[in-house]
Enzyme design. Structure first.
Site, PDB file in Angstrom:
ATOM      1  CE1 TYR A 138      -2.489  -3.646   1.202  1.00 20.81           C
ATOM      2  CE2 TYR A 138      -4.125  -2.137   1.080  1.00 20.81           C
ATOM      3  CZ  TYR A 138      -3.450  -3.401   1.278  1.00 20.81           C
ATOM      4  OH  TYR A 138      -4.396  -4.582   1.113  1.00 20.81           O
ATOM      5  CE  LYS A 190       2.007 -18.599   2.128  1.00 19.94           C
ATOM      6  NZ  LYS A 190       1.237 -19.549   2.615  1.00 19.94           N
ATOM      7  CG  ASP A 222      -1.698 -20.273   4.008  1.00 19.48           C
ATOM      8  OD1 ASP A 222      -1.044 -19.593   5.022  1.00 19.48           O
ATOM      9  OD2 ASP A 222      -1.040 -21.333   3.347  1.00 19.48           O
ATOM     10  CG  ASP A 246      -7.465  -4.519   2.925  1.00 15.48           C
ATOM     11  OD1 ASP A 246      -8.668  -4.483   3.325  1.00 15.48           O
ATOM     12  OD2 ASP A 246      -7.349  -4.056   1.985  1.00 15.48           O
ATOM     13  CG  ASP A 250     -13.650  -7.208   4.138  1.00 12.46           C
ATOM     14  OD1 ASP A 250     -13.406  -6.211   4.776  1.00 12.46           O
ATOM     15  OD2 ASP A 250     -14.481  -6.720   3.110  1.00 12.46           O
TER      16      ASP A 250
END
Ligand SMILES: NC(=O)c1ccc[n+]([C@@H]2O[C@H](COP(=O)([O-])OP(=O)(O)OC[C@H]3O[C@@H](n4cnc5c(N)ncnc54)[C@H](O)[C@@H]3O)[C@@H](O)[C@H]2O)c1
Length: 358
Positions: A138, A190, A222, A246, A250
């Site tokens: 970002y 990760k 994951d 992010d 959600d």
């Protein structure tokens, strides 16, 4: 009487103005019950303003916003405008230029019937995600080479700095201690594939040694998505990078009932910070008075907590929880049978009866 809290309000686009209107009505009512004052200044930035003036977020207004105690944002984004232009020019500008390095996302199920997971109860879904908010992909270090040709190359750099990683991890350890719930902090990364995330793993271990009372836990992103659905009760406090946060938050919104309840704080401790619902501008519902304002109302609760008005914050949260438990607000989508304003009215009428600690 104490000085008023100055709040910059950016209602923005789509359903933003409708949900922010209810958030502000709730804020005023709580202020009068709890005996504090707020002074709001509303800014017009968003799609309509851009179309009329070609202005996104002028520096003069930005320097005013900077001096307020907090910012309440509705949503930014409009299908008439190039994707990302206003989102970057308004939301990302505030996140980056105000250095709001923590994105705080409480994930709390207020009523069992709202959870899509079988047999999960409110005590099973109660964790908080600390998402790094200023780095990663970002940061905007990107480019296109030979754009539009068969040989096109597109790049975007993922960046993590030692300073940025350490400050957000330290914030998360402090938060896990303050919450005093599971006293556990889970690092989600990760590092097995994105080797740059080895920095996160090292800093987590190093800073974690200063917090011997907080158990250190780890999950790859994951697997964290899988655990979020299978065993959400395993999480207490979670810290992760910007992009993984992010996405994970959600998913987490859905296990707390949906976007209609999910709120977030974009925080730089001790400085002006921004509070918002995590949903976007939902253009299809704009102007229809059907959007659920609870996420914005919960963002107001988070803002009050940040400002030190903890009783006011708890009063809003308890009121919303009681209305959801009793099914007086039966759902979190646009299908509740209640208008945006009716939901606001229900919250306002019930605030006085909320059980809050003395
Ligand atoms: N922070 C922000 O301002 C923010 C966040 C996400 C998306 N956006 C922008 O919003 C625009 C629309 O994005 P999107 O459609 O991907 O996401 P969205 O969150 O606006 O909407 C997704 C769907 O969720 C539902 N929904 C969302 N909020 C709701 C509410 N309060 N009440 C009832 N239902 C609700 C609607 O069905 C909607 O179609 C885009 O321009 C996007 O860039 C802005």
């Amino acid at each position: 009487m104490s000085e008023a809290y100055t709040i910059a309000v950016v209602p923005g686009d789509g359903i933003g103005p409708e949900v922010v209107r209810e958030g502000l009505r709730v804020l005023e009512r709580v202020a009068s019950i709890e005996g504090f004052r707020v002074a709001t200044t509303t800014y017009p930035f968003g799609a309509e303003h851009y179309l009329k003036t070609k202005e996104i977020f002028p520096e003069s207004a930005f320097s005013e916003v900077r001096q307020q105690r907090a910012i309440l944002l509705g949503a930014i984004g409009d299908p008439r405008i190039e994707v990302g232009l206003l989102e970057f020019g308004i939301i990302a500008k505030m996140r980056f230029e105000l250095d709001l390095f923590v994105n705080l996302r409480p994930v709390k199920l207020y009523a069992e019937h709202l959870c899509p997971l079988k047999d999960k109860k409110p005590e099973d879904v109660d964790f908080i995600v600390v998402r790094e908010n200023t780095e990663d992909a970002y940061a905007g270090m990107r480019g296109f080479f030979k754009k539009g040709t068969p040989d096109e190359v597109a790049t975007q750099e993922i960046i993590f700095t030692r300073k940025g990683t350490e400050r957000v991890i330290r914030y998360a350890f402090e938060l896990a201690r303050r919450r005093g719930r599971g006293k556990k902090l889970t690092l989600v990364d990760k590092a097995n594939a994105v080797r740059a995330m080895d920095l996160w793993a090292r800093v987590f271990e190093e800073v974690g040694r200063e917090y011997p009372d907080i158990a250190r836990d780890h999950a790859y992103i994951d697997a964290a998505c899988m655990w979020c659905v299978k065993n959400p009760e395993w999480f207490d406090t979670v810290v992760t990078s910007n992009m993984f946060g992010d996405i994970l938050t959600d998913l987490a919104a859905m296990i707390q009932g949906g976007l209609g309840i999910a709120a977030s704080g974009n925080i730089h401790p001790g400085q002006v910070s921004l509070f918002e619902p995590i949903h976007g501008s939902a253009p299809k519902y704009a102007g229809k008075n059907v959007a659920n304002p609870l996420a914005t109302i919960m963002a107001v609760s988070m803002m009050l907590d940040y400002l030190g008005e903890t009783r006011g914050a708890a009063r809003i949260e308890e009121t919303v929880a009681a209305l959801l438990r009793s099914k007086r607000i039966p759902s979190l989508g646009s299908d509740s049978g209640l208008s945006t304003a009716e939901i606001g009215n229900l919250v306002i009428e019930s605030l006085e009866q909320a059980k809050v600690p003395a």
